[in-house]
Design an enzyme around this catalytic site. Structure first.
Site, PDB file in Angstrom:
ATOM      1  N   ASP A  21       0.835  -1.198   0.000  1.00 19.01           N
ATOM      2  CA  ASP A  21       0.000   0.000   0.000  1.00 19.01           C
ATOM      3  C   ASP A  21       0.872   1.251   0.000  1.00 19.01           C
ATOM      4  O   ASP A  21       2.041   1.220   0.399  1.00 19.01           O
ATOM      5  CB  ASP A  21      -0.895   0.034   1.242  1.00 19.01           C
ATOM      6  CG  ASP A  21      -1.957  -1.037   1.235  1.00 19.01           C
ATOM      7  OD1 ASP A  21      -2.177  -1.654   0.176  1.00 19.01           O
ATOM      8  OD2 ASP A  21      -2.570  -1.254   2.301  1.00 19.01           O
TER       9      ASP A  21
ATOM     10  N   TYR B 164       5.406  -9.875   7.596  1.00 22.37           N
ATOM     11  CA  TYR B 164       5.133  -8.445   7.763  1.00 22.37           C
ATOM     12  C   TYR B 164       5.318  -8.072   9.230  1.00 22.37           C
ATOM     13  O   TYR B 164       5.044  -8.873  10.129  1.00 22.37           O
ATOM     14  CB  TYR B 164       3.704  -8.102   7.357  1.00 22.37           C
ATOM     15  CG  TYR B 164       3.481  -7.928   5.875  1.00 22.37           C
ATOM     16  CD1 TYR B 164       3.556  -6.662   5.280  1.00 22.37           C
ATOM     17  CD2 TYR B 164       3.180  -9.015   5.059  1.00 22.37           C
ATOM     18  CE1 TYR B 164       3.338  -6.496   3.919  1.00 22.37           C
ATOM     19  CE2 TYR B 164       2.961  -8.860   3.695  1.00 22.37           C
ATOM     20  CZ  TYR B 164       3.039  -7.597   3.139  1.00 22.37           C
ATOM     21  OH  TYR B 164       2.824  -7.434   1.790  1.00 22.37           O
TER      22      TYR B 164
END
EC number: 5.4.99.12
Length: 251
Positions: A56, A110
């Protein structure tokens, strides 16, 4: 007919997502992909790359991966990229005689940084997302299958912040930011209520830490990391200054 010298190359790299206008090449000339492609094209290496993961806008990475087909030596390519692109660092590579689909990985890791030590309530809320679930209500709608598996969730606790580690083969758009946002605002069972992406956590604390492949060992590339060290030192000093400001206000 392709040259016999033509090789298949995976390059692992990191970037400060706040310095670019998104990731995808179609978004902007200053997107992560566009900047890489422009440099590779300028040096007649390639005009296209295949990315392993798209992050993103404002999300950073330490271990994203892209694939190219090339006749150039990997060391030369990484040297060109590190010498021409700011706010990115290209640190590892894997060379093969055959095509490698960069998206066929075995695990992505992540990290989400929370700027305080979290309590057991928040840990439990986040842990509810472990396993295989339909993440339709915790993602931005797109064409992909919303069923995903989070294999492991870990918490790294430090004096004044917490790092939440998520392990999984693949994630859908906004999934992890939606998980953190929901866990911070609700103690309800996330899969038993009607909820859709109401609490989306900020993108800046999210980092794509690594992408792991079966039977592939990346070779570390030696490069001058002085810029990264200097940046770290300046930001560390700045953070200490603002910590002093906060303490002076709290007194």
């Amino acid at each position: 007919m392709a040259s016999q010298r033509e090789m298949h190359l995976l390059i692992k790299y990191g970037y400060d997502g706040t310095k670019f206008e998104g990731f995808d090449r179609s978004n902007s000339k200053n997107s992560v992909e566009s900047v890489i492609i422009n440099v590779l094209s300028e040096y007649n290496i390639t005009k296209n790359i295949e990315s392993a993961a798209r992050t993103d806008k404002n999300v950073s990475a330490a271990g994203n991966v892209f694939y190219i087909k090339t006749e150039e030596r990997p060391e030369k390519i990484l040297g060109i990229l590190n010498g021409n692109i700011k706010n990115m660092f290209f640190h590892s590579y894997y060379l093969s005689n055959s095509y490698i689909n960069p998206r066929y990985n075995s695990m992505k890791i992540y990290k989400y940084i929370i700027p305080y030590r979290i309590d057991s309530r928040l840990k439990n809320n986040i842990a509810r997302f472990l396993g295989t679930h339909d993440f339709t209500n915790f993602s931005k709608n797109d064409y992909r299958n919303p069923v995903r598996t989070i294999n492991k969730i870990e918490f790294e606790e430090y004096n004044d912040f917490t790092v939440v580690n998520f392990y999984g083969k693949s994630f859908v758009w906004h999934q992890l930011r939606s998980i953190i946002g929901f866990a911070m605002h609700s103690d309800e069972d996330p899969f038993s209520i009607k909820y859709h992406n109401r609490f989306l956590a900020e993108p800046e604390p999210l980092i794509l830490y690594d992408i792991i492949y079966d039977n592939i060992s990346f070779i570390k590339y030696r490069f001058n990391n002085r810029y990264i060290k200097n940046k770290y030192n300046s930001l560390f000093i700045e953070s200490i200054i603002y910590r002093v400001f906060l303490r002076s206000i709290d007194v």
